[in-house]
Design a protein around this motif. Structure first.
Motif: not given
Length: 344
Positions: A102-116
């Protein structure tokens, strides 16, 4: 590579669709099915000849409650890239995608693999350890516990599928500008990455090396940035007129490599909305956010990124809700011992 104007893309796509339907809906359906089946069968044959297995034949545990809202207005999906070259499945690519038609919106979150993070039942460790300990379901639980984010869907992708997507969507290659030399080699396996500065036309194999490289001062932060860059390029390619005609081949080529709990009807609905109402760009965020972490070292986990959890969770929530602007990857170099500086 310049992104194509959204209005122009939509006109081309709609014209193509109308033209094909004018020529005959039955013929269109037959063409789509034939192209999909042909590409899928080629992929399956290639996998069998190499001694591999079809990923989607394996059952994945992903225990979630059915969403109350099934209107398809929003899709949250856990995207995981899996490498099993030595027979042990592991992930160094963890993303959360959100698509709101509906918002014509694509969002992408990358989580660093070394995140504790705090892994349920396992204590604190790197977030990719959650996948090693308990697969996608434990990874989902870990994200929900640490970031207060419910995820209903998943897509687990073998890295080989990325190579096939690039070769199918852009058979003439994709153009990448490299500022500094990128070099990495493993003598035991004869594996090598060696890109000199300048403009390169990359096929799928080269593109996969490009997005997996992490052996410079930017380490994993640079790799995440390159992954997001390639996804944006592929989005532009597939939304071009020639790219749209390759969609059935793309889907057939990667289907054997992908495991997901998204139903066929949902895929069709989201796919139709995406191509007819394409977003201008993919908005991206990287966790941890700038000034939201510190470099630490623990004997059981090695070099990690220790988060200001409140700051990162808040940034993630605001980003997904549209309350903050796109956040780019940090360019500061990442610490870590020599044993951490490898592709895996």
């Amino acid at each position: 590579m310049e992104s194509k104007p959204k209005f122009s893309i939509k006109i081309k796509v709609m014209f193509l669709v109308l033209l094909l339907f004018t020529l005959g809906g039955v013929a269109l359906a037959a063409w789509v099915t034939d192209e999909y089946d042909r590409a899928r069968n080629e992929t399956i044959q290639e996998i069998k000849e190499s001694g591999g297995t079809i990923d989607r034949e394996e059952e994945i545990e992903f225990n979630v409650n059915e969403p109350e809202d099934d209107s398809l207005n929003q899709l949250n999906i856990l995207l995981v890239g899996v490498d099993d070259d030595d027979g042990t499945a592991r992930t160094d690519t963890i993303m959360i995608g959100r698509y709101a038609p509906d918002e014509e919106e694509v969002k992408l979150v990358s989580i660093m693999r070394d995140t504790y993070v705090d892994i349920p039942g396992r204590g604190y460790n790197k977030i990719n350890a959650a996948f090693a300990f308990g697969g996608l379901d434990l990874l989902r639980e870990t994200i929900e516990k640490n970031f207060d984010l419910e995820i209903q869907h998943y897509a687990q992708v073998n890295f080989d599928s990325f190579r096939r997507v690039v070769d199918t969507v852009a058979p003439d290659g994709i153009e990448i500008d490299i500022e500094n030399r990128m070099y990495y080699a493993e003598q035991a396996t004869d594996f090598e990455i060696d890109f000199q500065p300048g403009t390169h036309i990359m096929d799928g194999s080269d593109a996969l090396k490009y997005v997996r490289f992490r052996n410079d001062s930017d380490n994993d932060f640079g790799r995440v940035q390159r992954q997001q860059e390639l996804l944006s390029i592929l989005q532009s390619e597939i939304l071009s007129l020639s790219g749209v005609t390759r969609i059935p081949s793309v889907l057939g080529s990667v289907e054997p490599y992908i495991q997901t709990n998204i139903s066929n009807s949902e895929m069709i609905s989201y796919g139709r909305d995406f191509f007819l109402n394409a977003p201008d760009e993919i908005e991206t965020l990287t966790i941890p956010v700038e000034n939201g972490f510190s470099h630490e070292y623990y004997s059981h986990a090695g070099a990690v990124l220790e988060l200001d959890m409140e700051k990162n969770a808040e940034a993630l929530q605001k980003f997904l809700k549209g309350e903050s602007s796109q956040v780019s990857v940090r360019e500061e170099s990442v610490g870590g011992d020599a044993n951490e500086r490898n592709l895996n």
